[in-house]
Design a protein around this motif. Sequence first.
Motif, short mmCIF file in Angstrom:
data_model
loop_
_atom_site.label_atom_id
_atom_site.label_comp_id
_atom_site.label_asym_id
_atom_site.label_seq_id
_atom_site.Cartn_x
_atom_site.Cartn_y
_atom_site.Cartn_z
N LEU A 141 -9.48 2.61 -9.02
CA LEU A 141 -9.94 1.22 -8.94
C LEU A 141 -8.76 0.33 -9.29
O LEU A 141 -8.19 0.44 -10.38
N VAL A 142 -8.39 -0.54 -8.36
CA VAL A 142 -7.30 -1.50 -8.60
C VAL A 142 -7.94 -2.86 -8.86
O VAL A 142 -8.68 -3.37 -8.02
N LEU A 143 -7.66 -3.42 -10.02
CA LEU A 143 -8.20 -4.74 -10.37
C LEU A 143 -7.18 -5.79 -9.97
O LEU A 143 -6.06 -5.80 -10.47
N GLY A 144 -7.58 -6.67 -9.05
CA GLY A 144 -6.66 -7.66 -8.49
C GLY A 144 -6.11 -7.14 -7.18
O GLY A 144 -5.54 -6.04 -7.14
N LEU A 145 -6.35 -7.90 -6.11
CA LEU A 145 -5.86 -7.48 -4.78
C LEU A 145 -4.88 -8.52 -4.24
O LEU A 145 -4.92 -8.86 -3.06
N GLY A 146 -4.04 -9.02 -5.14
CA GLY A 146 -3.06 -10.03 -4.72
C GLY A 146 -1.81 -9.37 -4.19
O GLY A 146 -1.86 -8.28 -3.60
N GLU A 147 -0.69 -10.05 -4.39
CA GLU A 147 0.60 -9.54 -3.87
C GLU A 147 0.84 -8.11 -4.34
O GLU A 147 1.21 -7.25 -3.55
N LEU A 148 0.64 -7.88 -5.62
CA LEU A 148 0.97 -6.56 -6.17
C LEU A 148 -0.20 -5.60 -6.05
O LEU A 148 -0.05 -4.49 -5.54
N GLY A 149 -1.37 -6.02 -6.52
CA GLY A 149 -2.54 -5.14 -6.46
C GLY A 149 -2.87 -4.73 -5.04
O GLY A 149 -3.20 -3.57 -4.78
N GLY A 150 -2.76 -5.67 -4.11
CA GLY A 150 -3.07 -5.38 -2.71
C GLY A 150 -2.14 -4.30 -2.17
O GLY A 150 -2.57 -3.34 -1.52
N ARG A 151 -0.87 -4.45 -2.48
CA ARG A 151 0.12 -3.46 -2.00
C ARG A 151 -0.12 -2.10 -2.62
O ARG A 151 -0.05 -1.07 -1.95
N VAL A 152 -0.38 -2.11 -3.92
CA VAL A 152 -0.61 -0.84 -4.62
C VAL A 152 -1.84 -0.16 -4.02
O VAL A 152 -1.81 1.04 -3.69
N ALA A 153 -2.91 -0.92 -3.84
CA ALA A 153 -4.16 -0.33 -3.32
C ALA A 153 -3.95 0.26 -1.93
O ALA A 153 -4.37 1.39 -1.65
N ARG A 154 -3.27 -0.47 -1.06
CA ARG A 154 -3.06 0.01 0.31
C ARG A 154 -2.19 1.27 0.33
O ARG A 154 -2.46 2.22 1.07
N THR A 155 -1.16 1.28 -0.50
CA THR A 155 -0.27 2.45 -0.52
C THR A 155 -1.01 3.68 -1.01
O THR A 155 -0.91 4.77 -0.42
N LEU A 156 -1.79 3.50 -2.09
CA LEU A 156 -2.50 4.67 -2.64
C LEU A 156 -3.53 5.17 -1.63
O LEU A 156 -3.73 6.38 -1.48
N SER A 157 -4.16 4.24 -0.93
CA SER A 157 -5.12 4.65 0.09
C SER A 157 -4.41 5.43 1.20
O SER A 157 -4.92 6.45 1.68
N SER A 158 -3.21 4.97 1.58
CA SER A 158 -2.50 5.65 2.67
C SER A 158 -2.09 7.07 2.25
O SER A 158 -1.82 7.92 3.09
N LEU A 159 -2.06 7.32 0.94
CA LEU A 159 -1.72 8.67 0.45
C LEU A 159 -2.96 9.53 0.26
O LEU A 159 -2.86 10.65 -0.26
N GLY A 160 -4.10 8.97 0.62
CA GLY A 160 -5.31 9.78 0.60
C GLY A 160 -6.24 9.54 -0.57
O GLY A 160 -7.33 10.11 -0.62
N TYR A 161 -5.83 8.72 -1.54
CA TYR A 161 -6.70 8.46 -2.68
C TYR A 161 -7.93 7.66 -2.24
O TYR A 161 -7.87 6.90 -1.26
N ALA A 162 -9.00 7.83 -2.98
CA ALA A 162 -10.22 7.04 -2.73
C ALA A 162 -10.09 5.75 -3.53
O ALA A 162 -10.25 5.74 -4.74
#
Length: 315
Positions: A141-162
């Motif tokens: 769970l990434v809290l905050g989907l801004g510049e940093l949170g958004g990037r982190v969330a997308r990258t982790l998703s691209s690596l297969g994480y839920a």
Amino acid sequence: MALLLTGRWDAAERDAWLAHLQQALPGEQWLLDAPRDAAEAAAVEVAIVANPAHGVLQGLPNLRLIQSVWAGVDKLLTDPTLPAGVPLARMVDPAMNEAMVQTALWALLGLHRGFLEVQAQQQQALWRQPEQLRAHEWQVLVLGLGELGGRVARTLSSLGYAVSGWSTTMRPAQQDGVNCLQGEAALAQALAAADTVINLLPLTESTRGFFNAARFAQMKRGASLVNLARGAHVLEADLLAALDARQLSHAVLDVFTVEPLPAEHAFWRHAHITVLPHTAAQTDPRSAAAVVAANLQALRSSQPLAHRVERQRGY
Ligand code: NAP
């Protein structure tokens, strides 16, 4: 007209910034630290700031932009003398974004694959293999989907994480593989499900003390916390209690209420805390200078400014 470069930093750091800024903005007039008289004050068109001392930015009649070189503006906004009508922009630096993704990934791998635990085992020459779960079996769970949170969330998703992400603005339920959530009810559900919670919220009146005893109790038992945003998001005593009760298994902390973290602080020697010295993502003056130059260009050509802070909401 002149550009004022001012901040709470030592002369060496300021001069390093100045060198990069002068390269990105040739031919500009520079004032350092504070104007020395009324004529210099009247000449300041743009203030490029690194959390300057309160009061430095008042009395600048021709100021048109305050450009922070730091991403977080929570400290800057505590200055009661900050000129009200002047646009304020924060730093969004490609190098910093990249670094934040790396730090989040490092922490997540350490937790999900048990590498942090293995590192601790080495102190005791302990040969014990952690359980190897697939990425999709690990809920983040990434809290905050801004510049940093958004990037982190997308990258982790691209690596297969839920991956789920929580923010205030309504977004499509699924965006780039991230399950987008808003509101307290969705947050409670996501906290109860997440194996690792990564905090990338801004520090505002509504997020200060976000991680308190009640919030830790909402989290899945044995989950981990990665705080890469601001120390004041976490009530430190409540975190220690949650770790000691094994409600949380581990915390990776990059930011603290008091920085540098005092040598006697309990976090340093806690078996279930990994301390980073606020190094998740630093602004890189080499790329940040270009960001400042682009915003100055936008200002002077009456184009929309990038990364404007909405002072009312605090980020
Ligand atoms: P940002 O672009 O402003 O994004 C903030 C996000 O948080 C947005 O998605 C926003 O939602 C969401 N948000 C704000 N208030 C919220 C609330 N009350 N409830 C739910 N969501 C909320 O910020 P950023 O540049 O990604 O920075 C994130 C954090 O990292 C900041 O705290 C910053 O200070 C910190 N930081 C740390 C380091 C380091 O080295 N450790 C380096 C740089 C930055 P909306 O999208 O809906 O507006």
